[in-house]
Design a protein around this motif. Structure first.
Motif, PDB file in Angstrom:
ATOM      1  N   ILE A  85       3.469 -59.202  56.565  1.00  0.00           N
ATOM      2  CA  ILE A  85       2.321 -58.970  57.124  1.00  0.00           C
ATOM      3  C   ILE A  85       1.285 -57.804  56.569  1.00  0.00           C
ATOM      4  O   ILE A  85       0.351 -58.169  56.392  1.00  0.00           O
ATOM      5  N   ASN A  86       2.089 -56.895  56.418  1.00  0.00           N
ATOM      6  CA  ASN A  86       1.376 -55.736  55.630  1.00  0.00           C
ATOM      7  C   ASN A  86       0.772 -55.867  54.501  1.00  0.00           C
ATOM      8  O   ASN A  86      -0.309 -55.564  54.014  1.00  0.00           O
ATOM      9  N   VAL A  87       1.516 -56.665  53.671  1.00  0.00           N
ATOM     10  CA  VAL A  87       0.728 -57.092  52.208  1.00  0.00           C
ATOM     11  C   VAL A  87      -0.283 -58.051  52.490  1.00  0.00           C
ATOM     12  O   VAL A  87      -1.447 -57.813  51.690  1.00  0.00           O
ATOM     13  N   ALA A  88      -0.161 -58.942  53.418  1.00  0.00           N
ATOM     14  CA  ALA A  88      -1.426 -60.033  53.588  1.00  0.00           C
ATOM     15  C   ALA A  88      -2.555 -59.093  54.145  1.00  0.00           C
ATOM     16  O   ALA A  88      -3.644 -59.298  53.548  1.00  0.00           O
ATOM     17  N   ALA A  89      -2.256 -58.260  54.809  1.00  0.00           N
ATOM     18  CA  ALA A  89      -3.434 -57.091  55.494  1.00  0.00           C
ATOM     19  C   ALA A  89      -4.224 -56.463  54.521  1.00  0.00           C
ATOM     20  O   ALA A  89      -5.485 -56.528  54.257  1.00  0.00           O
ATOM     21  N   GLU A  90      -3.484 -56.007  53.388  1.00  0.00           N
ATOM     22  CA  GLU A  90      -3.872 -55.212  52.183  1.00  0.00           C
ATOM     23  C   GLU A  90      -4.761 -56.046  51.368  1.00  0.00           C
ATOM     24  O   GLU A  90      -5.768 -55.811  50.781  1.00  0.00           O
ATOM     25  N   LEU A  91      -4.411 -57.277  51.012  1.00  0.00           N
ATOM     26  CA  LEU A  91      -4.917 -58.481  50.280  1.00  0.00           C
ATOM     27  C   LEU A  91      -6.203 -58.889  50.992  1.00  0.00           C
ATOM     28  O   LEU A  91      -7.256 -59.129  50.364  1.00  0.00           O
ATOM     29  N   SER A  92      -6.274 -59.046  52.253  1.00  0.00           N
ATOM     30  CA  SER A  92      -7.443 -59.284  52.883  1.00  0.00           C
ATOM     31  C   SER A  92      -8.590 -58.239  52.751  1.00  0.00           C
ATOM     32  O   SER A  92      -9.724 -58.676  52.469  1.00  0.00           O
ATOM     33  N   GLU A  93      -8.196 -57.067  52.701  1.00  0.00           N
ATOM     34  CA  GLU A  93      -9.117 -55.875  52.796  1.00  0.00           C
ATOM     35  C   GLU A  93      -9.806 -56.072  51.298  1.00  0.00           C
ATOM     36  O   GLU A  93     -10.907 -55.528  51.078  1.00  0.00           O
ATOM     37  N   ARG A  94      -8.836 -56.451  50.332  1.00  0.00           N
ATOM     38  CA  ARG A  94      -9.314 -56.416  48.868  1.00  0.00           C
ATOM     39  C   ARG A  94      -9.762 -57.788  48.605  1.00  0.00           C
ATOM     40  O   ARG A  94     -10.293 -58.042  47.199  1.00  0.00           O
ATOM     41  N   LYS A  95     -10.108 -58.868  49.519  1.00  0.00           N
ATOM     42  CA  LYS A  95     -10.815 -59.912  49.317  1.00  0.00           C
ATOM     43  C   LYS A  95     -10.186 -60.817  48.295  1.00  0.00           C
ATOM     44  O   LYS A  95     -10.685 -61.607  47.361  1.00  0.00           O
ATOM     45  N   ILE A  96      -8.797 -60.813  48.438  1.00  0.00           N
ATOM     46  CA  ILE A  96      -8.088 -61.776  47.225  1.00  0.00           C
ATOM     47  C   ILE A  96      -7.435 -62.777  48.214  1.00  0.00           C
ATOM     48  O   ILE A  96      -7.053 -62.567  49.200  1.00  0.00           O
ATOM     49  N   PRO A  97      -7.640 -64.009  47.537  1.00  0.00           N
ATOM     50  CA  PRO A  97      -7.183 -65.381  48.255  1.00  0.00           C
ATOM     51  C   PRO A  97      -5.729 -65.136  48.548  1.00  0.00           C
ATOM     52  O   PRO A  97      -4.766 -64.863  47.593  1.00  0.00           O
ATOM     53  N   THR A  98      -5.210 -65.467  49.751  1.00  0.00           N
ATOM     54  CA  THR A  98      -4.090 -65.216  50.052  1.00  0.00           C
ATOM     55  C   THR A  98      -3.442 -66.394  50.988  1.00  0.00           C
ATOM     56  O   THR A  98      -4.223 -66.511  51.952  1.00  0.00           O
ATOM     57  N   ILE A  99      -2.024 -66.529  50.739  1.00  0.00           N
ATOM     58  CA  ILE A  99      -1.394 -67.475  51.646  1.00  0.00           C
ATOM     59  C   ILE A  99      -0.283 -66.762  52.245  1.00  0.00           C
ATOM     60  O   ILE A  99       0.613 -66.206  51.571  1.00  0.00           O
ATOM     61  N   VAL A 100      -0.101 -66.838  53.677  1.00  0.00           N
ATOM     62  CA  VAL A 100       0.966 -66.201  54.286  1.00  0.00           C
ATOM     63  C   VAL A 100       1.777 -67.163  54.947  1.00  0.00           C
ATOM     64  O   VAL A 100       1.324 -68.115  55.714  1.00  0.00           O
ATOM     65  N   ILE A 101       3.161 -67.048  54.607  1.00  0.00           N
ATOM     66  CA  ILE A 101       4.208 -68.253  54.861  1.00  0.00           C
ATOM     67  C   ILE A 101       4.645 -67.540  56.399  1.00  0.00           C
ATOM     68  O   ILE A 101       4.722 -66.444  56.687  1.00  0.00           O
ATOM     69  N   GLY A 102       5.038 -68.607  57.203  1.00  0.00           N
ATOM     70  CA  GLY A 102       5.456 -68.329  58.512  1.00  0.00           C
ATOM     71  C   GLY A 102       6.918 -67.966  58.564  1.00  0.00           C
ATOM     72  O   GLY A 102       7.521 -67.877  57.315  1.00  0.00           O
ATOM     73  N   GLY A 103       7.601 -67.953  59.754  1.00  0.00           N
ATOM     74  CA  GLY A 103       8.825 -67.638  59.819  1.00  0.00           C
ATOM     75  C   GLY A 103       9.130 -66.672  60.958  1.00  0.00           C
ATOM     76  O   GLY A 103       8.278 -66.403  61.839  1.00  0.00           O
ATOM     77  N   VAL A 104      10.309 -66.184  61.012  1.00  0.00           N
ATOM     78  CA  VAL A 104      10.659 -65.191  62.120  1.00  0.00           C
ATOM     79  C   VAL A 104      10.542 -63.830  61.360  1.00  0.00           C
ATOM     80  O   VAL A 104      10.954 -63.458  60.287  1.00  0.00           O
ATOM     81  N   LEU A 105       9.899 -63.172  62.106  1.00  0.00           N
ATOM     82  CA  LEU A 105       9.416 -61.753  61.838  1.00  0.00           C
ATOM     83  C   LEU A 105      10.753 -60.499  61.692  1.00  0.00           C
ATOM     84  O   LEU A 105      11.252 -60.592  62.841  1.00  0.00           O
ATOM     85  N   ILE A 106      11.066 -59.979  60.780  1.00  0.00           N
ATOM     86  CA  ILE A 106      11.662 -58.847  60.804  1.00  0.00           C
ATOM     87  C   ILE A 106      10.830 -57.785  60.913  1.00  0.00           C
ATOM     88  O   ILE A 106      10.009 -57.391  60.136  1.00  0.00           O
ATOM     89  N   GLU A 107      11.072 -56.820  61.829  1.00  0.00           N
ATOM     90  CA  GLU A 107       9.917 -55.920  62.101  1.00  0.00           C
ATOM     91  C   GLU A 107      10.143 -54.743  61.431  1.00  0.00           C
ATOM     92  O   GLU A 107       8.986 -54.004  61.045  1.00  0.00           O
ATOM     93  N   THR A 108      11.319 -54.516  60.878  1.00  0.00           N
ATOM     94  CA  THR A 108      11.657 -53.164  59.990  1.00  0.00           C
ATOM     95  C   THR A 108      10.967 -53.328  58.672  1.00  0.00           C
ATOM     96  O   THR A 108      10.602 -52.251  58.125  1.00  0.00           O
TER      97      THR A 108
END
Length: 251
Positions: free
Chosen positions: A123-146
């Motif tokens: 999720i944090n990588v996706a957020a960074e890429l969004s700010e950089r306006k880079i096309p991003t696909i985020v896969i779903g699943g079970v979140l590991i909070e750590t």
């Protein structure tokens, strides 16, 4: 210093947080004490919930060190590694970036509006890429909070239908025999699949991970294209990389 711990015991806890695992033989040599002294230290630390003893050593009670804690450790080295890795990405590439404090630096060093496609389970990588306006696909699943990472069957099914030019993965340890390893079984499963689906797989890690062997191996040295790091490995690991035809790229 944690309450009730002497300096040696606190240093053991600190090392566990960095490496995820310690060995009695190493601690005995480092602190110049007897086996019995180290075992008593580990016994005390286990009683207060800091670790779990294993044969010949100990691991963290929770092997996942929170990303917010890891992100401030060796930050300068991780930034250099991230910059070096980002230079390997070419226009038109489809790449995978998984979760971790060093892989996040890869995302942060990709140029804005890069003409690439990035797939990530973090999720944090996706957020960074969004700010950089880079096309991003985020896969779903079970979140590991750590680690802010998505894992599990949904993530695996998504990845299984994709193919990448390059994959950039973090790792908790690398050892000539155990290979590349991670402390979380579910994250190791994602890494293993990403390597199979990529033309070139790169592991980004700083030198503190050299010689460490975590519980779950996700690749042999020959499975990956290169390790991107900040220091030359010791002789045994360097020779193992050469034998496996795996490059060591210095940042």
């Amino acid at each position: 210093m944690s309450s009730g711990l002497n300096e040696r015991q606190q240093r053991i806890v600190d090392e566990l947080k960095y490496k995820g695992e310690v060995k009695i033989s190493d601690l005995k040599e480092r602190f110049e004490v007897t086996d019995m002294t180290v075992r008593r230290d580990l016994e005390k630390l286990e009683k207060i919930g800091e670790l779990k003893r294993t044969f010949g050593g100990a691991i963290l009670t929770s092997k996942d060190v929170a990303l917010r804690e890891r992100s401030v450790v060796r930050m300068a080295e991780k930034e250099r590694i991230g910059r070096k890795a980002a230079l390997l990405v070419a226009p038109g590439d489809s790449i995978f970036i998984d979760g971790g404090s060093t892989t996040l630096q890869v995302a942060r060093n990709l140029p804005e509006h890069s003409k690439i496609t990035v797939v990530t389970n973090a999720i944090n990588v996706a957020a960074e890429l969004s700010e950089r306006k880079i096309p991003t696909i985020v896969i779903g699943g079970v979140l590991i909070e750590t680690t802010n990472s998505m894992v599990g069957q949904v993530a695996i099914e998504s990845l299984s239908r994709m193919a990448f030019d390059k994959a950039f993965l973090g790792g908790t340890g690398v050892d000539p025999i155990h290979g590349l390893s991670n402390s979380n079984m579910h994250e190791a499963e994602i890494k293993r699949l990403a390597i199979r689906k990529a033309k070139e797989a790169y592991v980004v890690m700083d030198h503190s991970k050299f010689g460490a062997s975590m519980l779950f191996s996700f690749a042999t040295l020959s499975d990956i294209h290169a390790i991107i790091t900040d220091q030359v490995p010791d002789e045994s690991l360097d020779m193992a990389c050469q034998a496996a035809d795996t490059s060591v790229i210095l940042a």
